[in-house]
Design a protein around this motif. Structure first.
Motif, PDB file in Angstrom:
ATOM      1  N   UNK A  88       0.849  -1.193   0.000  1.00  0.00           N
ATOM      2  CA  UNK A  88       0.000   0.000   0.000  1.00  0.00           C
ATOM      3  C   UNK A  88       0.879   1.236   0.000  1.00  0.00           C
ATOM      4  N   UNK A  89       0.318   2.345  -0.479  1.00  0.00           N
ATOM      5  CA  UNK A  89       0.891   3.639  -0.157  1.00  0.00           C
ATOM      6  C   UNK A  89       0.356   3.956   1.226  1.00  0.00           C
ATOM      7  N   UNK A  96      -2.482  12.021   1.111  1.00  0.00           N
ATOM      8  CA  UNK A  96      -3.176  13.306   1.045  1.00  0.00           C
ATOM      9  C   UNK A  96      -2.594  14.181  -0.064  1.00  0.00           C
ATOM     10  N   UNK A  97      -1.273  14.169  -0.192  1.00  0.00           N
ATOM     11  CA  UNK A  97      -0.623  14.974  -1.228  1.00  0.00           C
ATOM     12  C   UNK A  97      -0.821  14.378  -2.612  1.00  0.00           C
ATOM     13  N   UNK A  98      -0.863  13.050  -2.696  1.00  0.00           N
ATOM     14  CA  UNK A  98      -0.871  12.362  -3.989  1.00  0.00           C
ATOM     15  C   UNK A  98      -2.008  11.345  -4.046  1.00  0.00           C
ATOM     16  N   UNK A  99      -3.250  11.815  -4.052  1.00  0.00           N
ATOM     17  CA  UNK A  99      -4.376  10.873  -4.005  1.00  0.00           C
ATOM     18  C   UNK A  99      -4.435   9.924  -5.195  1.00  0.00           C
ATOM     19  N   UNK A 100      -3.977  10.360  -6.366  1.00  0.00           N
ATOM     20  CA  UNK A 100      -4.006   9.456  -7.516  1.00  0.00           C
ATOM     21  C   UNK A 100      -3.033   8.297  -7.341  1.00  0.00           C
ATOM     22  N   UNK A 101      -1.903   8.552  -6.687  1.00  0.00           N
ATOM     23  CA  UNK A 101      -0.975   7.462  -6.386  1.00  0.00           C
ATOM     24  C   UNK A 101      -1.598   6.486  -5.395  1.00  0.00           C
ATOM     25  N   UNK A 107      -6.077   0.912  -4.443  1.00  0.00           N
ATOM     26  CA  UNK A 107      -7.357   0.486  -5.020  1.00  0.00           C
ATOM     27  C   UNK A 107      -7.135  -0.379  -6.258  1.00  0.00           C
ATOM     28  N   UNK A 108      -6.473   0.158  -7.272  1.00  0.00           N
ATOM     29  CA  UNK A 108      -6.232  -0.657  -8.474  1.00  0.00           C
ATOM     30  C   UNK A 108      -5.358  -1.861  -8.134  1.00  0.00           C
ATOM     31  N   UNK A 165      -7.451  10.328   2.890  1.00  0.00           N
ATOM     32  CA  UNK A 165      -7.432   9.555   1.649  1.00  0.00           C
ATOM     33  C   UNK A 165      -7.006   8.113   1.937  1.00  0.00           C
ATOM     34  N   UNK A 166      -5.975   7.976   2.766  1.00  0.00           N
ATOM     35  CA  UNK A 166      -5.498   6.639   3.112  1.00  0.00           C
ATOM     36  C   UNK A 166      -6.605   5.813   3.766  1.00  0.00           C
TER      37      UNK A 166
END
Length: 347
Positions: A88-89, A96-101, A107-108, A165-166
């Motif tokens: 996981x990230x 929070x800084x990089x939600x797409x990551x 998720x993916x 986000x996490x």
């Protein structure tokens, strides 16, 4: 029930290059199991993985790769009896800084793992590694919710209310694990880790996670300890050795089938108390109050009744012992302090 039943079994561990994953694979080897390790190895410099976590990428059972890739997991899972999905990230601030990551990995990547497990006819159980961050600030989780610094007790059956986000990504992973594996009849368990710490944890730049390592390293450099929001946040601090052991019990305990289990000590410790425990080893250390960062929950401590009942186990390392162990390790390995830390402090 004994972990010895893992002897001779093949266990796929995603995120095996990190603090927790490397501890899990070490325990598996001691038990006579064969761990298959998967990790991107991009969170730290190469020497951290090699020197701190004991990672040897030349081993045939260590796969350097991205779980979000379309083919990796289906190939890696071949012949595996169990799966522990720990990749996981996992840094709250980074998510929070990089939600797409966070979406890409948490998720993916999780969906790729679930698809591979669901397609396997050999996997006996998968453990999905979740987090106490799904509880957020404890709204609705305790008869005494957080107010005036009264800590919440987090119980597995309560509603989740993540504030980051996490945490959101982990809630999704929990529900998706149940939906995908429950739909095909593959056994799973969800473990919600509380605040993991312990040697040889190494802090990351621009992070506010891993308070024991942060405080000990700053104190060793003679820097003040930052108490975000005054340090009233509560954490249930669990040593990484206990985290690894609890995860393996969740992998094999019959009563953990399709269950969600906290992995915690049942004791809450404030950030201020952690600072004082570290300062006992570095008496000249100063404490400084700083603003609360976004996504940092007030926290609380684990209800451990279900853990003890379903796993037949509980952690054994106290926070006092764990902090002392970390400080002793840091004094023996001062080079573990990242080079950027004193530079960032000076700037």
């Amino acid at each position: 029930m004994s972990l010895e039943q893992l002897s001779g079994k093949t266990v796929l561990v995603t995120g095996a290059g990190g603090l927790i994953g490397s501890r899990i694979t070490s325990q598996l080897r001691r038990l006579g199991a064969r761990p298959i390790s998967v990790c991107r190895l991009d969170a730290y410099p190469p020497e951290v993985y090699r020197d701190r976590f004991g990672i040897n990428t030349t081993e045939p059972d260590f796969i350097v790769g991205d779980i979000a890739g379309p083919e990796l997991m289906s190939e890696a899972i071949s012949g595996c009896d169990y799966v522990i999905h720990a990749a996981a990230l996992a840094d709250v601030a980074a998510c929070t800084r990089r939600p797409l990551d966070a979406i890409d990995t948490n998720i993916i990547g999780t969906q790729r793992v679930l698809d591979a497990v669901a397609a396997s006819d050999q996997v006996q159980r998968m453990v999905f590694v979740s987090s106490a961050s799904v509880y957020g600030n404890g709204n609705g989780t305790s008869p005494e919710p957080v107010h005036d610094h009264v800590p919440a007790q987090f119980t597995e059956g309560a509603a989740v209310s993540p504030v980051s986000v996490y945490g959101n990504s982990k809630v999704w992973g929990e529900y998706q694990t149940a939906a995908v594996l429950g739909g095909v009849g593959t056994s799973y368990a969800v473990v919600r880790y509380f605040s993991v710490y312990g040697e040889p944890q190494v802090v990351k730049e621009n992070s506010h996670s891993w308070v024991v390592a942060w405080f000990a390293m700053r104190a060793a450099l003679g820097l003040p300890l930052h108490l975000n929001g005054g340090g009233h946040q509560i954490r249930d601090l669990v040593h990484v050795d206990d985290i690894a052991t609890g995860t393996l019990y969740a992998l094999v305990a019959p009563r953990a089938h399709n269950e969600t289990v906290n992995i915690g000590t049942g004791t809450g410790t404030s950030i201020w108390q952690v600072a004082e425990l570290v300062r006992a080893h570095y008496p000249d250390t100063q404490l400084v109050e700083t603003p609360m960062p976004p996504g940092d929950p007030e926290g609380g401590y684990a209800s451990v009744e279900r853990m003890e009942e379903l796993l037949g186990w509980r952690p054994t390392t106290s926070i006092e012992e764990g902090v002392a162990r970390y400080v002793a390790w840091l004094r023996a390995n001062p080079s573990a302090i990242p080079e950027w830390m004193p530079r960032a402090a000076a700037a």
